[in-house]
Enzyme design. Structure first.
Site, mmCIF file in Angstrom:
data_model
loop_
_atom_site.group_PDB
_atom_site.id
_atom_site.type_symbol
_atom_site.label_atom_id
_atom_site.label_comp_id
_atom_site.label_asym_id
_atom_site.label_seq_id
_atom_site.Cartn_x
_atom_site.Cartn_y
_atom_site.Cartn_z
ATOM 1 N N LYS A 79 0.868 -1.182 0.000
ATOM 2 C CA LYS A 79 0.000 0.000 0.000
ATOM 3 C C LYS A 79 0.904 1.232 0.000
ATOM 4 O O LYS A 79 1.941 1.236 0.679
ATOM 5 C CB LYS A 79 -0.878 -0.050 1.256
ATOM 6 C CG LYS A 79 -1.989 0.974 1.322
ATOM 7 C CD LYS A 79 -2.828 0.703 2.580
ATOM 8 C CE LYS A 79 -3.892 1.729 2.814
ATOM 9 N NZ LYS A 79 -4.653 1.466 4.050
ATOM 10 N N SER A 154 -9.557 1.816 3.098
ATOM 11 C CA SER A 154 -8.751 2.575 2.183
ATOM 12 C C SER A 154 -7.840 1.720 1.289
ATOM 13 O O SER A 154 -7.405 2.160 0.230
ATOM 14 C CB SER A 154 -7.887 3.568 2.966
ATOM 15 O OG SER A 154 -7.012 2.876 3.842
ATOM 16 N N SER A 178 -9.196 -0.891 7.114
ATOM 17 C CA SER A 178 -8.698 -0.738 5.738
ATOM 18 C C SER A 178 -7.981 -1.933 5.144
ATOM 19 O O SER A 178 -7.671 -1.936 3.952
ATOM 20 C CB SER A 178 -7.788 0.479 5.658
ATOM 21 O OG SER A 178 -8.584 1.624 5.677
HETATM 22 N N1 GLN Z 1 -12.548 3.775 6.524
HETATM 23 C C1 GLN Z 1 -11.947 4.193 7.753
HETATM 24 C C2 GLN Z 1 -11.604 5.654 7.691
HETATM 25 O O1 GLN Z 1 -11.911 6.261 6.734
HETATM 26 C C3 GLN Z 1 -10.770 3.332 8.066
HETATM 27 C C4 GLN Z 1 -9.547 3.716 7.368
HETATM 28 C C5 GLN Z 1 -8.350 2.858 7.660
HETATM 29 O O2 GLN Z 1 -8.457 1.792 8.284
HETATM 30 N N2 GLN Z 1 -7.210 3.349 7.240
HETATM 31 O O3 GLN Z 1 -11.046 6.209 8.572
#
Ligand code: GLN
Length: 498
Positions: A79, A154, A178
């Site tokens: 990532k 994400s 994410s």
């Molecule tokens: N979707 C969550 C957020 O927007 C989690 C993001 C993540 O785990 N990086 O914060």
């Protein structure tokens, strides 16, 4: 089966047995990526040259009869919020568009030491803030099962890359889901270890009390393999645990004792898509048939998890992102400024996307004088109540099973204008981050329209070994993890002739 369709462990075995060379597999993989990447767009950057160089090194070691690492010749995606020396790390943000880190993250160092081959940096929502990948400043990654759908976020890039066989495994970050949510949406195994199990040195910080590095893999064995490699203490991350790393691999097929599985009613209530609910219920029946006892549970404060998370995560993000000022690195505005405050404002106005700005504003608000007690302090107290719920639950059960997400992957554009709906897609993944416990998402079915469904297994702190075994038991009984999407360009939509 073509080589790029194999699991990481299978390809490693083939390389070690010299049935295929690491260079051949890299060449074959990049041919496949050239064909399919225009459709999926999982990557922000690819490094074929670096990959071939490393592949040659692995092949040479094997030629010389030298010992090779646990990930010998396995092509891995990262990532793009994980720092890689000499390769751009952008966090899918304009503010870091040209940032080349001078050092490798701890996990990158570890996988390199074990002879993995880094093939590229995968797409994400900007600074890992989002649940759909639509917040990337560069492009949207598509779900390989249906390219009109989001891959999740994400870490949609890593998940889509693994699903489309454009990487054998990937590392991502999980602050609120994410790794697990995109894995559920794309049909992968996504594992978020205990907070502190894996060093975050070199992971670009989002919310430091929640961030954890996790894996996206094609099966549970590969998840155990990658966790084995990246776990362990690191003096460069003060939150990295000194707890010893057990052997996750040798005993993975043996669930010891009579398994007690907690089924929390709060994770099966309002808002849960019926197809997702019944797939998880069917999965629970499989466990029952294999001798597990299902225990009905309540985690009463989990209803507050999303609200608590969005206060804590934004507060921490607002201070972590204060470092992007355009002075030492990152985007610098071309327009001239009268003073330094204007310069900072311009850098951030130009460099950050709208969701990141929303989070910074929100975080500063909840931390500001007069509001701190009402928001941040209160959220920290609720976080403790949620922790207590889980502690009580784990006195009765070995693990907890729930859906990973309330719905399958949604359509591109469906939720992007409604942040609350978007935030609610993390409702089942967020509690593990607030509590710091490990969680794994595994494929447990498909919807009528052919989208994968993920099931989440949560365990006690540092009990990754147990949840991997519980996941493996299900995988041994089913074949959902072996299904592949049909990567065919959709029929072009017919325009209306005027
Ligand atoms: N979707 C969550 C957020 O927007 C989690 C993001 C993540 O785990 N990086 O914060």
């Amino acid at each position: 089966m073509l080589s790029h369709e194999l699991s990481a462990n299978q390809i490693k075995e083939k390389i070690i047995k010299r049935e295929i060379t690491a260079q051949e597999i890299v060449e074959e993989l990049f041919e496949w990526i050239n064909l399919k990447e225009p459709l999926i767009k999982a990557y922000l950057c690819l490094d074929k040259e670096g990959a071939l160089l490393k592949a040659k090194e692995v092949d040479k070691k094997l030629d010389n009869g030298e010992k090779v690492g646990l990930l010998a010749g396995v092509p891995v995606a990262l990532k793009d919020n994980i720092c890689t020396v000499g390769i751009k790390t952008t966090c899918a943000s304009k503010i870091l568009e040209n940032f080349i880190p001078p050092y490798d993250a701890f996990v990158v160092k570890r996988i390199k030491e074990e002879d993995a081959i880094i093939i590229g940096k995968a797409n994400l929502d900007e600074f890992a803030m989002g649940s759909s990948n639509e917040n990337s400043a560069f492009h949207i990654t598509r779900n390989p099962w249906n390219t009109d759908c989001i891959p999740g976020g994400s870490g949609g890039g890593p998940a889509a890359a693994v699903t489309a066989d454009m990487a054998f495994m990937a590392l991502g970050s999980d602050t609120g889901g994410s790794v697990r949510q995109p894995s559920a949406f794309c049909g992968n195994v996504g594992c978020k270890p205990t907070y502190g199990r894996v060093s975050r040195y070199g992971l670009v910080a989002f919310a430091s009390s929640l961030d954890q590095i996790g894996s996206v893999t094609k099966d549970v064995y590969d998840a155990a393999l990658l966790l084995q490699v990246v776990s362990g203490h690191d003096g460069f991350d003060s939150t990295s645990a000194t707890v010893g790393v057990p052997d996750y691999l040798s005993d993975i097929n043996n669930v010891d004792g009579n398994l007690r599985i907690g089924v929390p009613k709060e994770f099966f209530g309002e808002g849960l898509n019926s197809e997702v609910g019944s797939a998880v219920m069917n999965a629970l029946e499989i466990y029952k048939r294999n001798g597990a006892e299902l225990v009905d549970l309540s985690l009463p404060h989990c209803g507050y998890a999303v609200a608590t998370y969005y206060i804590i995560a934004t507060a921490e993000a607002s201070s972590n992102l204060a470092r992007y000022d355009g002075v030492r690195y990152g985007h610098r505005s071309q327009l001239s400024e009268d003073n330094i405050i204007d310069m900072y404002s311009r850098v951030r106005a130009e460099g950050f996307g709208s969701e990141v700005k929303r989070r910074i504003l929100f975080g500063n608000y909840v931390l500001s004088a007069g509001f701190y007690e009402a928001y941040y302090l209160k959220a920290s107290k609720v976080r403790n109540l949620i922790k207590n719920d889980f502690e009580d639950a784990f006195k009765k059960v070995d693990c907890i099973i729930s859906p990973t997400c309330p719905t399958p992957a949604f359509r591109i554009g469906e939720k992007i204008t409604d942040p609350l709906q978007m935030y609610l897609s993390d409702i089942y993944t967020i509690p593990a981050n607030l509590v710091g416990i490990p969680g794994i998402s595994i494929p447990c079915g498909f919807t009528n329209t052919g989208l994968p469904i993920g099931m989440q297994i949560l365990g006690k702190h540092f009990d990754e070994g147990k949840i991997l075994k519980v996941a493996k038991l299900f995988e041994n009984e089913t074949d959902f993890h072996l299904k592949k999407p049909n990567l065919i360009e959709p029929e072009p939509k017919k325009g209306i002739d005027i």
